[in-house]
Design a protein around this motif. Sequence first.
Motif, PDB file in Angstrom:
ATOM      1  N   VAL A   1       0.889  -1.161   0.000  1.00 28.99           N
ATOM      2  CA  VAL A   1       0.000   0.000   0.000  1.00 28.99           C
ATOM      3  C   VAL A   1       0.926   1.210   0.000  1.00 28.99           C
ATOM      4  O   VAL A   1       1.818   1.315   0.848  1.00 28.99           O
ATOM      5  CB  VAL A   1      -0.915  -0.006   1.238  1.00 28.99           C
ATOM      6  N   MET A   2       0.740   2.100  -0.956  1.00 32.35           N
ATOM      7  CA  MET A   2       1.795   3.092  -1.189  1.00 32.35           C
ATOM      8  C   MET A   2       1.262   4.378  -1.807  1.00 32.35           C
ATOM      9  O   MET A   2       0.170   4.420  -2.371  1.00 32.35           O
ATOM     10  CB  MET A   2       2.841   2.499  -2.138  1.00 32.35           C
ATOM     11  N   THR A   3       2.083   5.409  -1.694  1.00 37.26           N
ATOM     12  CA  THR A   3       1.863   6.658  -2.405  1.00 37.26           C
ATOM     13  C   THR A   3       2.398   6.508  -3.819  1.00 37.26           C
ATOM     14  O   THR A   3       3.530   6.059  -4.015  1.00 37.26           O
ATOM     15  CB  THR A   3       2.606   7.806  -1.700  1.00 37.26           C
TER      16      THR A   3
ATOM     17  N   GLY B   1      -0.409  10.927  -6.955  1.00 35.21           N
ATOM     18  CA  GLY B   1       0.193  10.741  -5.640  1.00 35.21           C
ATOM     19  C   GLY B   1      -0.769  10.208  -4.611  1.00 35.21           C
ATOM     20  O   GLY B   1      -0.518  10.318  -3.404  1.00 35.21           O
ATOM     21  N   GLY B   2      -1.871   9.589  -5.057  1.00 33.57           N
ATOM     22  CA  GLY B   2      -2.822   8.993  -4.131  1.00 33.57           C
ATOM     23  C   GLY B   2      -2.328   7.668  -3.583  1.00 33.57           C
ATOM     24  O   GLY B   2      -1.326   7.114  -4.041  1.00 33.57           O
ATOM     25  N   ILE B   3      -3.053   7.133  -2.597  1.00 33.36           N
ATOM     26  CA  ILE B   3      -2.689   5.866  -1.972  1.00 33.36           C
ATOM     27  C   ILE B   3      -3.313   4.724  -2.767  1.00 33.36           C
ATOM     28  O   ILE B   3      -4.538   4.643  -2.903  1.00 33.36           O
ATOM     29  CB  ILE B   3      -3.167   5.806  -0.508  1.00 33.36           C
ATOM     30  N   VAL B   4      -2.468   3.848  -3.300  1.00 29.55           N
ATOM     31  CA  VAL B   4      -2.911   2.718  -4.109  1.00 29.55           C
ATOM     32  C   VAL B   4      -2.236   1.449  -3.592  1.00 29.55           C
ATOM     33  O   VAL B   4      -1.414   1.494  -2.675  1.00 29.55           O
ATOM     34  CB  VAL B   4      -2.571   2.931  -5.602  1.00 29.55           C
ATOM     35  N   VAL B   5      -2.593   0.326  -4.207  1.00 25.13           N
ATOM     36  CA  VAL B   5      -1.944  -0.944  -3.894  1.00 25.13           C
ATOM     37  C   VAL B   5      -1.164  -1.395  -5.122  1.00 25.13           C
ATOM     38  O   VAL B   5      -1.751  -1.587  -6.193  1.00 25.13           O
ATOM     39  CB  VAL B   5      -2.971  -2.030  -3.511  1.00 25.13           C
TER      40      VAL B   5
ATOM     41  N   GLU C   1       1.335   9.795   4.535  1.00 28.32           N
ATOM     42  CA  GLU C   1       0.590  10.886   3.897  1.00 28.32           C
ATOM     43  C   GLU C   1       1.477  12.053   3.486  1.00 28.32           C
ATOM     44  O   GLU C   1       1.106  12.852   2.621  1.00 28.32           O
ATOM     45  CB  GLU C   1      -0.498  11.392   4.849  1.00 28.32           C
ATOM     46  N   LEU C   2       2.671  12.175   4.078  1.00 26.26           N
ATOM     47  CA  LEU C   2       3.570  13.282   3.745  1.00 26.26           C
ATOM     48  C   LEU C   2       4.640  12.902   2.727  1.00 26.26           C
ATOM     49  O   LEU C   2       5.489  13.735   2.400  1.00 26.26           O
ATOM     50  CB  LEU C   2       4.252  13.809   5.018  1.00 26.26           C
ATOM     51  N   LEU C   3       4.610  11.679   2.233  1.00 28.00           N
ATOM     52  CA  LEU C   3       5.670  11.260   1.314  1.00 28.00           C
ATOM     53  C   LEU C   3       5.713  12.147   0.075  1.00 28.00           C
ATOM     54  O   LEU C   3       6.793  12.523  -0.397  1.00 28.00           O
ATOM     55  CB  LEU C   3       5.473   9.796   0.903  1.00 28.00           C
ATOM     56  N   GLY C   4       4.550  12.498  -0.460  1.00 31.41           N
ATOM     57  CA  GLY C   4       4.514  13.328  -1.660  1.00 31.41           C
ATOM     58  C   GLY C   4       5.049  14.725  -1.452  1.00 31.41           C
ATOM     59  O   GLY C   4       5.424  15.404  -2.414  1.00 31.41           O
ATOM     60  N   ALA C   5       5.098  15.181  -0.196  1.00 27.75           N
ATOM     61  CA  ALA C   5       5.613  16.518   0.122  1.00 27.75           C
ATOM     62  C   ALA C   5       6.951  16.433   0.844  1.00 27.75           C
ATOM     63  O   ALA C   5       7.353  17.372   1.526  1.00 27.75           O
ATOM     64  CB  ALA C   5       4.600  17.264   0.988  1.00 27.75           C
TER      65      ALA C   5
END
Length: 529
Positions: free
Chosen positions: A19-21, A342-346, A83-87
């Motif tokens: 489960v990842m960004t 940059g959403g959370i997907v699998v 949740e902050l990985l994209g930033a």
Amino acid sequence: MGNAFPEPVSIFNDVIGPVMTGPSSSHTAGPARIGRAVHGLAGGVSRAVIHFKKDGAYPGTYRGQGTDKGFIGGLLGFGPEHELLGASLQEAGRRGLEFAFEIEDNPHPHPNTARIVVTDARGSEREFLTESTGGGMFRIFAMDGFPVSVSGEYWELFIQSPRSEVLEGVAETALVLGCRVERRDGSSGSLLQITGQAPFAPDLLHVAETLRKNEGCRISRLDPLLPVPGRFRYDMPFFTAGEALKSCKGAAVSAAELAFAYEKARSGDSHAAILSRMTDVVRVMRQAAAMGMEKELPVTGFLKPKAAQMARAVSEVRLADLGIMNRGMVIATAIMEYNSSGGIVVAAPTAGSCGILPAVVLSLAESLALSPDTLAEAEAEAMLVAGLVGVFIAHQATFAAEVCACQAEVGAASAMAAAAAVQLLGGTAEQAFAAAGLALQNLLGLICDPVAGLVEIPCVNRNTMGAANAVASANMVMAGFDPVIPLDEVIGTMLRVGKMLPGEFRCTNLGGLCTTPTAIGIRESLDLR
């Protein structure tokens, strides 16, 4: 049975997940896990320089596929789902982490090789040689000049000393406690790697701390980063599709039963725990599809999200009747666009192919008119069957586009989805594996050529194609078609074909659609932003 493979993979570690960004499992999630491992081993990082292999995949894609954000987020202690990985680049400035990216010659063969030099919490310089191996998996193969092996599956304790004799006592203690122990000697001293399949005993940690205080030893620790921790001994029922079918001994065993048997042996978890874990994974997939269809997504690259418009068009515009695939088309597009934003997907098995499996399983399962509880169980079992096919691929080939091009991502996902469809349709294990082999046959040789290095074109549309191929392959086999070549042989062929493909066609941004005049213009316009 005997294990011909170095380590049996887990459905949840290596295939369905992480489960990842978004947008890339090998170029975002893998680097995030690498960075997080370095963060843990160094006890915190104040400065980092990440050196990319000059002739590898990172230099042409690290901005577009979030590799920079992955590494820096990991070095801040973020996991791939944070949740902050994209930033993370902005967050690094706020938290005082200095960083830079450089390109260098590196003889290590893997295209996703990075040498990371950091200043640790004690002000010392540390060096780590790493590779992102595909699907969010990784390996640290050298630390401070010593060869090591870190994959995030085990509890790890490293003790470094200029004098090897001071390590003998702690090595004996670790062995008595059932740990694996390896010592490496070099010009600067010795490094002891202690690996555990459970949290380390307080006595062992006390001995290590005493060595740090009294002998000046450097101590590094890391807890598992993967969902299913590793074990030292396995009694696996099979590793390939052929072995799985042979284990049935002529009995009418479903592919789902084989998947449960495999993952029970790999993880030690119960049937209920495995089903519950996969049900949670499906929930994330469904949420990603909903977000992609219902939320107004930002334009993060050059492609304007269209899934919401497509969802309306299915009922409002005259389209060819493709049955469940009109719904599947929208799901695949929605999840891929959400991934690109940059959403959370699998990752299933990768982020670049994350729309295929949910497109097939969710759309087909919804068409079966099942009760909510039965639907959830049917979806989870189908995903486990897909995961089992992924296990066969992981054991015999790879999911890395940098190694085998897009046939290893979209091709693998399509094969997995075909098997999942057969499971939902009530087919046998033999039919599920035949459909998987047929789907992969259809996509052999598929190159990886993302425009501007982004997971947009042709990745989004290839996911829709991969889903349609999966459903067609499942239907053909269920209707009696014989694909002739067994799944294991098709997997082996994929690996050989991948190695024959020029490097320009393996996610380097040097060949294929990404080199067309239009694509070059897109890249230049993005560089000007």
